[in-house]
Design an enzyme around this catalytic site. Structure first.
Site, short mmCIF file in Angstrom:
data_model
loop_
_atom_site.label_atom_id
_atom_site.label_comp_id
_atom_site.label_asym_id
_atom_site.label_seq_id
_atom_site.Cartn_x
_atom_site.Cartn_y
_atom_site.Cartn_z
CG HIS A 192 4.34 -2.70 10.44
ND1 HIS A 192 3.50 -1.92 11.19
CD2 HIS A 192 4.56 -2.02 9.29
CE1 HIS A 192 3.22 -0.82 10.50
NE2 HIS A 192 3.87 -0.85 9.35
CG ASP A 240 0.85 -1.43 7.57
OD1 ASP A 240 1.70 -2.27 7.88
OD2 ASP A 240 1.06 -0.20 7.56
CG HIS A 271 -0.15 4.17 4.87
ND1 HIS A 271 -0.86 3.33 5.70
CD2 HIS A 271 -0.98 5.21 4.57
CE1 HIS A 271 -2.07 3.84 5.87
NE2 HIS A 271 -2.16 4.97 5.21
CG HIS A 307 -0.33 0.08 2.53
ND1 HIS A 307 0.60 -0.82 2.99
CD2 HIS A 307 -0.50 0.97 3.56
CE1 HIS A 307 0.97 -0.50 4.22
NE2 HIS A 307 0.33 0.58 4.59
CG HIS A 315 -3.82 -0.44 6.41
ND1 HIS A 315 -3.71 -0.40 7.79
CD2 HIS A 315 -2.78 0.30 5.94
CE1 HIS A 315 -2.65 0.32 8.12
NE2 HIS A 315 -2.07 0.76 7.02
CG ASP A 328 4.89 2.73 7.27
OD1 ASP A 328 4.00 3.19 6.53
OD2 ASP A 328 4.66 1.83 8.10
CG HIS A 329 4.41 -0.13 4.03
ND1 HIS A 329 4.48 -1.46 4.37
CD2 HIS A 329 3.91 0.51 5.13
CE1 HIS A 329 4.02 -1.63 5.59
NE2 HIS A 329 3.66 -0.46 6.09
ZN LIG Z 1 3.06 0.44 7.89
ZN LIG Z 2 -0.10 1.46 6.55
#
Ligand SMILES: [Zn+2]
Ligand SMILES: [Zn+2]
Length: 286
Positions: free
Chosen positions: A253, A195, A52, A50, A127, A54-55
């Site tokens: 995570h 996530d 976001h 996804h 998510h 942090d990914h």
């Molecule tokens: Zn994450």
């Molecule tokens: Zn996320």
């Protein structure tokens, strides 16, 4: 979501034959790969769960460095709906020059890649933004029972080829079946669920996996927070592993509120035994 001194953003590298599959690419993944001794040019496919930060924050730098590394392969990026839009925006924003062919595919549900050796499968998760989970499914392999074919005197060549395809053959007037002349090695299955809230797709994805890498942002004590932020608890990850007949579970995570993984691990261990809490640079062989 925030890197710490001990833990980098998410990135999982799967090495299989000539394939190098990177699952998510958080900030600093290039450097993590350097430290781990994995050349960037080993990457053949990038799978995004996804969008976001942090990914994916490591993606622009990685795409740029591949040009500098004289990457000559075709690079495939797979991700959920809107991945094409985001990649194009990223390339424009950072004025990234690509010296290689980049193929971006948006995927949603089912098998999206298959060759003679393995398949890649995707399923939607829950998510808050469009998010998916992934399966790497190795195909079963049929091998020749060397003792048997030697005893029968079957020479190397097309007959063995047919047997290896699972077909019976006639040798010197005798029917030879694949059941007696070959054996099957079961393919391995790896599931990656990052996530998400606990949902039906988690169980479906992880069914009979040899290894499940699953997020567990919180322990059950903060179950409300987990559902508020649309994440899983360690207990929920363990329940998925146990009900889906998973062999081994790797938790990852974690929220930065946990200074170590004791509470997370204990929360999961009540429901599933074969657990490892991920650490940066951890290597596992399947
Ligand atoms: Zn994450
Ligand atoms: Zn996320």
């Amino acid at each position: 979501m925030v890197p710490t001194k001990e833990r980098n953003h998410t990135g999982i590298f799967l090495s299989y034959g000539s394939e190098g599959i990177l699952l998510d690419c958080g900030e600093g993944i290039q450097r993590q790969m350097k430290v781990a001794g994995i050349k960037l040019t080993k990457i053949t496919k990038i799978l995004i769960t996804h969008w976001h930060g942090d990914h994916i924050l490591g993606l622009p730098g990685l795409l740029q460095s591949l040009t500098a590394s004289e990457y000559t392969r075709k690079l495939y990026i797979y991700g959920p709906k809107e991945t094409k839009y985001y990649i194009q925006k990223m390339i424009d924003l950072f004025a990234i020059e690509l010296s290689y062919e980049l193929i971006v595919e948006e995927i949603h549900k089912g098998i999206f890649f298959e060759n003679d050796d393995f398949m890649l499968e995707v399923m939607p998760l829950e998510h808050g933004i469009i998010t998916v989970g992934y399966n790497f499914i190795e195909k079963d392999k049929r091998r020749i029972n060397v003792d048997f074919v030697k005893k029968k005197g079957i020479p190397e060549g097309p007959l063995l080829g047919e047997l290896q395809k699972g077909k019976s053959v006639i040798f010197k007037g005798e029917k030879i079946t694949p059941k007696e002349a070959t054996y099957v090695i079961s393919g391995k299955k790896l599931t990656v669920i990052l996530d998400t809230l606990l949902c039906d797709s988690c169980y479906k994805l992880a069914q009979d996996a040899d290894l499940l890498i699953c997020e567990s942002a919180y322990s059950s004590k903060l179950e409300n927070k987990a559902s508020e932020y649309k994440h899983m608890t360690a207990k929920q990850a363990a329940l998925v592993a146990s009900q889906a007949n998973v062999k081994q579970l790797v938790l990852t995570h974690f929220s930065t509120r946990y200074k170590n993984t004791h509470e997370i691990e204990e929360d999961a261990r009540d429901f599933f035994n074969n657990i490892i809490c991920a650490e940066d640079f951890m290597k596992l062989k399947l």
